[in-house]
Design an enzyme around this catalytic site. Structure first.
Site, PDB file in Angstrom:
ATOM      1  N   LYS A 199     -10.329  22.343 -19.116  1.00  0.00           N
ATOM      2  CA  LYS A 199     -11.678  22.233 -18.550  1.00  0.00           C
ATOM      3  C   LYS A 199     -11.656  22.850 -17.148  1.00  0.00           C
ATOM      4  O   LYS A 199     -11.271  22.206 -16.177  1.00  0.00           O
ATOM      5  CB  LYS A 199     -12.114  20.759 -18.509  1.00  0.00           C
TER       6      LYS A 199
ATOM      7  N   SER B 251      -9.232  16.985  -6.110  1.00  0.00           N
ATOM      8  CA  SER B 251      -9.274  16.046  -4.994  1.00  0.00           C
ATOM      9  C   SER B 251      -8.805  14.656  -5.419  1.00  0.00           C
ATOM     10  O   SER B 251      -8.829  14.302  -6.603  1.00  0.00           O
ATOM     11  CB  SER B 251     -10.697  15.950  -4.443  1.00  0.00           C
TER      12      SER B 251
ATOM     13  N   GLU C 217      -2.311  16.299  -9.439  1.00  0.00           N
ATOM     14  CA  GLU C 217      -2.000  16.946  -8.158  1.00  0.00           C
ATOM     15  C   GLU C 217      -3.269  16.912  -7.333  1.00  0.00           C
ATOM     16  O   GLU C 217      -4.231  17.615  -7.635  1.00  0.00           O
ATOM     17  CB  GLU C 217      -1.503  18.376  -8.385  1.00  0.00           C
TER      18      GLU C 217
ATOM     19  N   CYS D 165      -4.234  23.769  -1.454  1.00  0.00           N
ATOM     20  CA  CYS D 165      -3.936  22.349  -1.276  1.00  0.00           C
ATOM     21  C   CYS D 165      -2.774  22.122  -0.320  1.00  0.00           C
ATOM     22  O   CYS D 165      -2.690  21.070   0.321  1.00  0.00           O
ATOM     23  CB  CYS D 165      -3.637  21.690  -2.621  1.00  0.00           C
TER      24      CYS D 165
END
Length: 478
Positions: A175, A229, A251, A285
């Site tokens: 997705k 997030s 993650e 990130c």
């Protein structure tokens, strides 16, 4: 539109959404549409789940050598279409052309690495202390995996999930983010072109009620994996735990400290720090948010990173060869701008940049902010943009407390020539990754965080463990 209309990939076939609904993909460089994708409904999602379960039953029983042949066939198909895939990422993300190669290389490297790595997995014997039994640990495919993917590295993120899932014998539902779904939909097209076994790979995108909730609340998935997030991870856990206990590999966001001592190679630290904020427009990130610089060299460091920001060429397209592109969407521009304004309210001084760039596209100036308040609340926020907040420190004890003062724990960076200091920070930093006087990321190196930065790891042999069941087998000896 440049890329036309892209369909869902469910049960080995390209298909329209059952509702007929579509979604327009916008290029963040000029805000113009580049493609339409089929926008999945709840009915599509339920069909995808049923297909993925059947796909798992087939794929998990397929002899390993045949499974690896299919993986290699898919990898070769991606390489044959490397320019198409890279161009789709450039347009959906506004990414600089050179940056798109990282995505393409990551997914193809992942497919090869895990195809090789799964061959090294063997039964693990356990010694019986009394000599009455024989014991071994066997590994078996876990089941259907559902992967929710962040927008910042469309195919890198996809590859981190696709490689270990396929090698382990799992089927996977991908997705992608609605902000960068195009390259994932092209992966679906390429799977269809080579007649990849149906139900093993699924690609669909839609809204939370139609796709996100049904994927989480179904009892079919055995693994929910995500890059995104911390807030999204918490929602996925809350939604998915309602119906069954699942495994998680998440993650999540980071808030990396970048620590530079007075004896550090300043040119090196400046180069790495600036590259991490300019690269992918800071939408990484592991990009540092909090630059803790020793008070004796903070002026030099600030001057150096500002010079790098001043020289950064912003733009879009292969022919222009920019250093930095736009942010991925308008919401990101607003978020980053609000962080800058809040930092100023809390005593920060904008040394360079600090504003969105007028005109078409979601561009934001690379920005350097000096902040004297070491406990300012703004330091608790992940920026996810080209902003460096530069804070002074005086002692190692002070800066370790500042660095660890965050709920996140993904990556961290330290620059000093003092080996004792490097060892001190190796032991004391509360982060899943500690980079000393440099940085490196690759498919064979584990990537994961602690605290609110996630569960499990991406990359390395350890990622396979998320997709495998470990079963103890004990046999009595005559």
């Amino acid at each position: 539109m440049k890329f036309g209309y892209k369909k869902l990939y469910i049960d080995g076939q390209l298909t329209d959404a059952s509702s007929g609904e579509t979604y327009e993909v916008i290029c963040p460089a000029d805000e113009k549409p580049i493609a339409k994708i089929a926008w999945a409904s709840k009915e599509d999602t339920e069909r995808a789940l049923e297909s993925a379960q059947k796909g798992f039953e087939y794929w998990s029983k397929l002899p390993l050598e045949e499974r690896l042949e299919w993986i290699d066939k898919l990898r070769n198909k991606l390489l044959e279409n490397r320019d198409l895939l890279r161009e789709s990422i450039m347009y959906e993300m506004g990414k600089v052309w050179e940056g798109t190669d990282e995505d393409l290389t990551s997914i193809t490297d992942s497919l090869k690495f895990y195809a090789d790595e799964i061959k090294n997995r063997v039964d693990i014997p356990i010694e019986d202390k009394e000599g009455t039994h024989a014991h071994r640990i066997v590994s078996q495919p876990l089941g259907v995996a559902v992967a929710f993917l962040a927008y910042n590295f469309p195919l890198l993120n996809l590859g981190f999930k696709l490689g270990p899932a396929l090698a382990a014998g799992c089927s996977v539902i991908l997705k992608p983010s609605e902000f960068s779904p195009l390259s994932a939909y092209i992966i679906g097209e390429l799977c269809e072109e080579i007649n990849f076994p149906k139900g093993v790979v699924t690609v669909l995108c839609g809204d939370v009620p139609g796709v996100g909730v049904p994927l989480c609340e179904s009892t079919i998935p055995k693994l929910i994996t995500m890059i995104g997030s911390t807030e999204t991870a918490q929602k996925l856990i809350a939604q998915s735990i309602k119906t069954s206990v699942k495994r998680y590999s998440l993650e999540c966001g980071g808030n990396a400290p970048f620590i530079v001592f007075e004896d550090a190679d300043l040119d090196l630290a400046i180069t790495h720090g600036a590259n991490l904020k300019i690269g992918n427009s800071g939408q990484i990130c592991v990009a540092p948010n909090r630059f803790f610089i020793h008070e004796s060299v903070i002026d030099q460091f600030t001057e150096g990173i500002v010079k790098r920001f001043e020289n950064a060429k912003l733009g879009f397209g292969r022919e222009h060869e920019p250093d930095m592109g736009p942010l991925a969407n308008k919401a990101s521009v607003i978020k980053v701008h609000n962080i800058v304004k809040e930092a100023v309210k809390q005593g920060g001084k904008v040394i360079y940049g600090g504003e969105p760039i007028e005109g078409p596209g979601f561009y934001f100036q690379p920005t350097a902010i000096r902040l004297e308040d070491k406990k300012a609340e703004i330091l608790q926020h992940e920026i996810f943009g080209p902003v460096a907040i530069i804070v002074p420190f005086s002692t190692k004890e002070e800066v370790i407390d500042l660095a660890n003062n965050t709920d996140a724990g993904l990556a961290s960076y330290v620059y000093t020539k003092d080996e004792a200091l490097l060892d001190y920070f190796t032991q004391k930093l509360e982060f899943g990754e500690v980079h000393l006087n440099g940085l490196k990321f690759d498919i064979y190196l584990p990537h994961g965080g602690i605290k609110n930065s996630g569960i499990g790891v991406d990359c390395s042999t350890y990622a396979l463990d998320d997709y495998l069941i470990r079963k103890r087998v004990t046999q009595a000896l005559n």
